[in-house]
Design a protein around this motif. Structure first.
Motif, PDB file in Angstrom:
ATOM      1  N   GLN A 120       0.826  -1.198   0.000  1.00  0.00           N
ATOM      2  CA  GLN A 120       0.000   0.000   0.000  1.00  0.00           C
ATOM      3  C   GLN A 120       0.867   1.258   0.000  1.00  0.00           C
ATOM      4  N   GLU A 121       1.945   1.247   0.775  1.00  0.00           N
ATOM      5  CA  GLU A 121       2.844   2.404   0.837  1.00  0.00           C
ATOM      6  C   GLU A 121       3.493   2.671  -0.516  1.00  0.00           C
ATOM      7  N   GLN A 122       3.836   1.612  -1.241  1.00  0.00           N
ATOM      8  CA  GLN A 122       4.421   1.791  -2.569  1.00  0.00           C
ATOM      9  C   GLN A 122       3.430   2.438  -3.525  1.00  0.00           C
ATOM     10  N   MET A 123       2.164   2.015  -3.438  1.00  0.00           N
ATOM     11  CA  MET A 123       1.131   2.612  -4.291  1.00  0.00           C
ATOM     12  C   MET A 123       0.942   4.092  -3.956  1.00  0.00           C
ATOM     13  N   ASP A 124       0.908   4.399  -2.659  1.00  0.00           N
ATOM     14  CA  ASP A 124       0.753   5.803  -2.240  1.00  0.00           C
ATOM     15  C   ASP A 124       1.968   6.634  -2.658  1.00  0.00           C
ATOM     16  N   PHE A 125       3.144   6.046  -2.536  1.00  0.00           N
ATOM     17  CA  PHE A 125       4.377   6.738  -2.902  1.00  0.00           C
ATOM     18  C   PHE A 125       4.376   7.084  -4.388  1.00  0.00           C
ATOM     19  N   ASN A 126       4.000   6.123  -5.207  1.00  0.00           N
ATOM     20  CA  ASN A 126       3.937   6.359  -6.659  1.00  0.00           C
ATOM     21  C   ASN A 126       2.892   7.411  -7.008  1.00  0.00           C
ATOM     22  N   GLN A 127       1.759   7.361  -6.312  1.00  0.00           N
ATOM     23  CA  GLN A 127       0.701   8.334  -6.590  1.00  0.00           C
ATOM     24  C   GLN A 127       1.138   9.742  -6.194  1.00  0.00           C
ATOM     25  N   ASP A 128       1.798   9.860  -5.052  1.00  0.00           N
ATOM     26  CA  ASP A 128       2.280  11.174  -4.610  1.00  0.00           C
ATOM     27  C   ASP A 128       3.273  11.762  -5.611  1.00  0.00           C
ATOM     28  N   ILE A 129       4.144  10.906  -6.142  1.00  0.00           N
ATOM     29  CA  ILE A 129       5.115  11.381  -7.135  1.00  0.00           C
ATOM     30  C   ILE A 129       4.404  11.825  -8.403  1.00  0.00           C
ATOM     31  N   PHE A 130       3.400  11.057  -8.832  1.00  0.00           N
ATOM     32  CA  PHE A 130       2.644  11.424 -10.046  1.00  0.00           C
ATOM     33  C   PHE A 130       1.996  12.801  -9.878  1.00  0.00           C
ATOM     34  N   LEU A 131       1.339  13.013  -8.728  1.00  0.00           N
ATOM     35  CA  LEU A 131       0.674  14.300  -8.493  1.00  0.00           C
ATOM     36  C   LEU A 131       1.692  15.432  -8.403  1.00  0.00           C
ATOM     37  N   LEU A 132       2.823  15.162  -7.766  1.00  0.00           N
ATOM     38  CA  LEU A 132       3.849  16.189  -7.634  1.00  0.00           C
ATOM     39  C   LEU A 132       4.399  16.598  -9.004  1.00  0.00           C
ATOM     40  N   VAL A 133       4.649  15.612  -9.856  1.00  0.00           N
ATOM     41  CA  VAL A 133       5.153  15.908 -11.202  1.00  0.00           C
ATOM     42  C   VAL A 133       4.136  16.731 -11.982  1.00  0.00           C
ATOM     43  N   GLU A 134       2.858  16.370 -11.855  1.00  0.00           N
ATOM     44  CA  GLU A 134       1.808  17.132 -12.537  1.00  0.00           C
ATOM     45  C   GLU A 134       1.773  18.581 -12.042  1.00  0.00           C
ATOM     46  N   HIS A 135       1.839  18.749 -10.723  1.00  0.00           N
ATOM     47  CA  HIS A 135       1.811  20.104 -10.160  1.00  0.00           C
ATOM     48  C   HIS A 135       3.010  20.915 -10.639  1.00  0.00           C
ATOM     49  N   PHE A 136       4.183  20.292 -10.625  1.00  0.00           N
ATOM     50  CA  PHE A 136       5.387  21.028 -11.000  1.00  0.00           C
ATOM     51  C   PHE A 136       5.358  21.432 -12.474  1.00  0.00           C
ATOM     52  N   ASN A 137       4.975  20.514 -13.331  1.00  0.00           N
ATOM     53  CA  ASN A 137       4.953  20.823 -14.762  1.00  0.00           C
ATOM     54  C   ASN A 137       3.918  21.890 -15.101  1.00  0.00           C
ATOM     55  N   ASN A 138       2.850  21.961 -14.298  1.00  0.00           N
ATOM     56  CA  ASN A 138       1.821  22.981 -14.544  1.00  0.00           C
ATOM     57  C   ASN A 138       2.159  24.316 -13.879  1.00  0.00           C
ATOM     58  N   GLN A 139       3.096  24.281 -12.915  1.00  0.00           N
ATOM     59  CA  GLN A 139       3.335  25.473 -12.114  1.00  0.00           C
ATOM     60  C   GLN A 139       3.972  26.607 -12.906  1.00  0.00           C
ATOM     61  N   ALA A 140       4.785  26.274 -13.902  1.00  0.00           N
ATOM     62  CA  ALA A 140       5.416  27.323 -14.711  1.00  0.00           C
ATOM     63  C   ALA A 140       4.356  28.179 -15.397  1.00  0.00           C
ATOM     64  N   MET A 141       3.307  27.524 -15.944  1.00  0.00           N
ATOM     65  CA  MET A 141       2.220  28.273 -16.581  1.00  0.00           C
ATOM     66  C   MET A 141       1.446  29.092 -15.553  1.00  0.00           C
ATOM     67  N   GLN A 142       1.191  28.484 -14.375  1.00  0.00           N
ATOM     68  CA  GLN A 142       0.478  29.201 -13.325  1.00  0.00           C
ATOM     69  C   GLN A 142       1.259  30.439 -12.878  1.00  0.00           C
ATOM     70  N   LEU A 143       2.575  30.316 -12.832  1.00  0.00           N
ATOM     71  CA  LEU A 143       3.420  31.439 -12.427  1.00  0.00           C
ATOM     72  C   LEU A 143       3.366  32.557 -13.458  1.00  0.00           C
ATOM     73  N   ASN A 144       3.427  32.195 -14.726  1.00  0.00           N
ATOM     74  CA  ASN A 144       3.349  33.212 -15.785  1.00  0.00           C
ATOM     75  C   ASN A 144       2.006  33.936 -15.770  1.00  0.00           C
ATOM     76  N   ILE A 145       0.935  33.165 -15.557  1.00  0.00           N
ATOM     77  CA  ILE A 145      -0.402  33.768 -15.501  1.00  0.00           C
ATOM     78  C   ILE A 145      -0.492  34.729 -14.317  1.00  0.00           C
ATOM     79  N   ALA A 146       0.031  34.299 -13.166  1.00  0.00           N
ATOM     80  CA  ALA A 146      -0.031  35.137 -11.964  1.00  0.00           C
ATOM     81  C   ALA A 146       0.785  36.418 -12.141  1.00  0.00           C
ATOM     82  N   ALA A 147       1.936  36.322 -12.799  1.00  0.00           N
ATOM     83  CA  ALA A 147       2.771  37.512 -13.046  1.00  0.00           C
ATOM     84  C   ALA A 147       2.055  38.496 -13.951  1.00  0.00           C
TER      85      ALA A 147
END
Length: 489
Positions: free
Chosen positions: A383-410
């Motif tokens: 179960q911990e491995q599944m949660d670990f993989n899911q957390d990484i997936f969400l983190l990667v999604e957030h990071f890749n989208n954050q550059a656009m969010q930063l540009n929009i906010a600026a």
């Protein structure tokens, strides 16, 4: 009088220097935190503990030289003695004894046994009538202690301890990155507090200016009494907001100073990062690096090994057989030299057996408990491995989208600032009311806070990925440390 003036000037200069603004970039703050923060010190001590535990384990595999002795042993007492007719009497003892023993002990990890090479000398002198003395020497003796069916603890330690130390080293680097993440949080909270204070002061200045203009317009009948009161109320609220923001700034300043180990005289002026490392990371690549470098993977391996070891220990306790064998030579003589010449062969072989005949299933039950615990651990790990993989997936999604969010906010920040300036000018010529002006001010403040928040999230996600993967994707290299040098600090 001249000296007093000079002294006052010097003290004033020192005071100004002590309270001077300290320009601090994000990189500088991170460097300070990694060296001076309490969190960094805790991580270092945890690493040192793991290092010396591992060193202790390695030392168990090496020969150990020991000396034991009694220097001297004096005995003057009475002991019971049985006569030939079966009766008992007491006889006096009065002697002086000396003994010494050298041993070289070597654990045998392959079998779990222990081999000891010994050499000893005993001296006994009667202090009563006659005063005779004797030497007993064991020039060389070899002893083997070997469990037959019990679990081989040394062999299991050779599997577990290296994994445990690797986990500790990875955890140290992760903790260093977490110190960085905590620094980023405190750093941007201080930036936001400073920006909020600037906004509050600017709003107060604008509110006072608009209220003065509104009083003149009210006199000329260009605005209503209600609008005038709204502007007066806005000016009063702005004063209260400035006070709140000053207190908040002091709190955030103290928080960052405390974490970085700076003195209370340091007034930090944080610099907003102007350069952002723009990049795109791939989920599979991040996942592979995380499983390869993160302490989580080592932690899983260690827990699996420990669960297997507990099962093996429980099964080994079902029957216990220990072999003890000793061979060597013994010399006995009144002369020291002769005690090493007139040697007699000496052998001891002992086999101890402890096999339960009836224990009401106690040992079998311990085996079942150990096996059940292993199954529980395996389920938790899955179960911990599944949660670990899911957390990484969400983190990667957030990071890749954050550059656009930063540009929009600026961009939104720039637009909101321009709109507010335009709204003030429009209000002065009477084209908009106070509600529209307040809305423009609120939008301006929210946009500025949103811009700083999005900038903070980008840096936080960036270092969070580093902490999970122990890999710098910007420089394309694994994060590492000179552990041998670090533990010497």
């Amino acid at each position: 009088m001249v000296l007093v003036v000079i002294l006052i000037i010097i003290l004033s200069a020192i005071s100004c220097e002590a309270n001077a603004q300290k320009q601090l970039s994000l990189d500088d703050a991170i460097s300070l935190a990694r060296v001076q923060s309490v969190d960094a010190a805790v991580s270092l001590n945890e690493l040192k503990t793991a290092y010396w535990e591992y060193r202790t384990h390695k030392a168990d595999m090496l020969p150990e030289v020991n000396f034991s002795g009694t220097l001297p042993a004096y005995n003057k007492s009475y002991s019971s003695y049985q006569e030939s007719d079966g009766s008992y009497t007491f006889v006096p003892n009065n002697y002086l004894g000396l003994s010494g023993k050298f041993s070289v002990d070597q654990n045998i990890w392959v079998t779990g046994g222990k081999l000891s090479l010994t050499s000893s000398l005993d001296y006994l002198k009667q202090l009563s009538s006659g005063g005779t003395h004797q030497y007993m020497s064991v020039p060389v003796g070899l002893t083997l202690t070997q469990p037959i069916f019990n679990v081989n603890n040394l062999k299991w330690k050779r599997k577990i301890e290296p994994v445990r130390y690797a986990e500790a080293k990875a955890a140290y680097i992760e903790s260093t990155e977490k110190v960085t993440m905590k620094t980023i949080t405190d750093f941007f909270e201080l930036i936001l507090a400073q920006e909020n204070l600037k906004i509050a002061r600017q709003n107060l200045q604008n509110a006072d200016k608009l209220y003065e203009i509104a009083k003149a317009k009210r006199t000329m009948g260009q605005i209503s009494e209600n609008e005038l009161l709204q502007l007066k109320l806005a000016a009063l609220k702005s004063k209260g907001t400035v006070t709140d923001m000053e207190s908040n700034l002091n709190a955030k300043m103290f928080q960052l100073r405390s974490f970085l180990g700076l003195s209370e005289q340091d007034n930090i002026e944080p610099e907003i990062p102007s350069i952002v490392p723009v990049m795109h990371v791939d989920y599979q690549s991040v996942l592979e690096k995380a499983h390869e470098n993160n302490s989580f993977a080592k932690n899983i391996r260690r827990r699996q090994l420990e669960a297997d070891y507990n099962v093996a220990s429980a099964k080994g306790a079902l029957r216990s057989i220990d072999l003890y064998a000793s061979v060597g030579y013994t010399g006995l003589n009144n002369s020291f030299n002769s005690s090493y010449q007139d040697l007699m062969n000496n052998q001891i072989v002992s086999v101890g057996v402890k096999i339960p005949i009836l224990d009401w299933g106690k040992r079998r039950g311990k085996v079942k408990v150990a096996e059940s615990n292993r199954e529980v651990i395996e389920s938790k790990i899955k179960q911990e491995q599944m949660d670990f993989n899911q957390d990484i997936f969400l983190l990667v999604e957030h990071f890749n989208n954050q550059a656009m969010q930063l540009n929009i906010a600026a961009e939104a920040d720039d637009i909101a600032q321009q709109r507010y300036k335009t709204s003030i000018e429009t209000f002065l010529i009477g084209k908009i009311n106070t509600l529209d002006l307040n809305d423009a001010q609120t939008s301006k403040d929210d946009a500025k806070q949103k811009h700083i928040s999005e900038l903070y999230k980008y840096w936080y996600y960036y270092y969070q990925i580093r902490s999970l993967t122990l890999f710098d994707f910007q420089k394309n290299k694994t994060l590492d440390a000179e552990f041998a040098e670090i533990v010497k600090k």
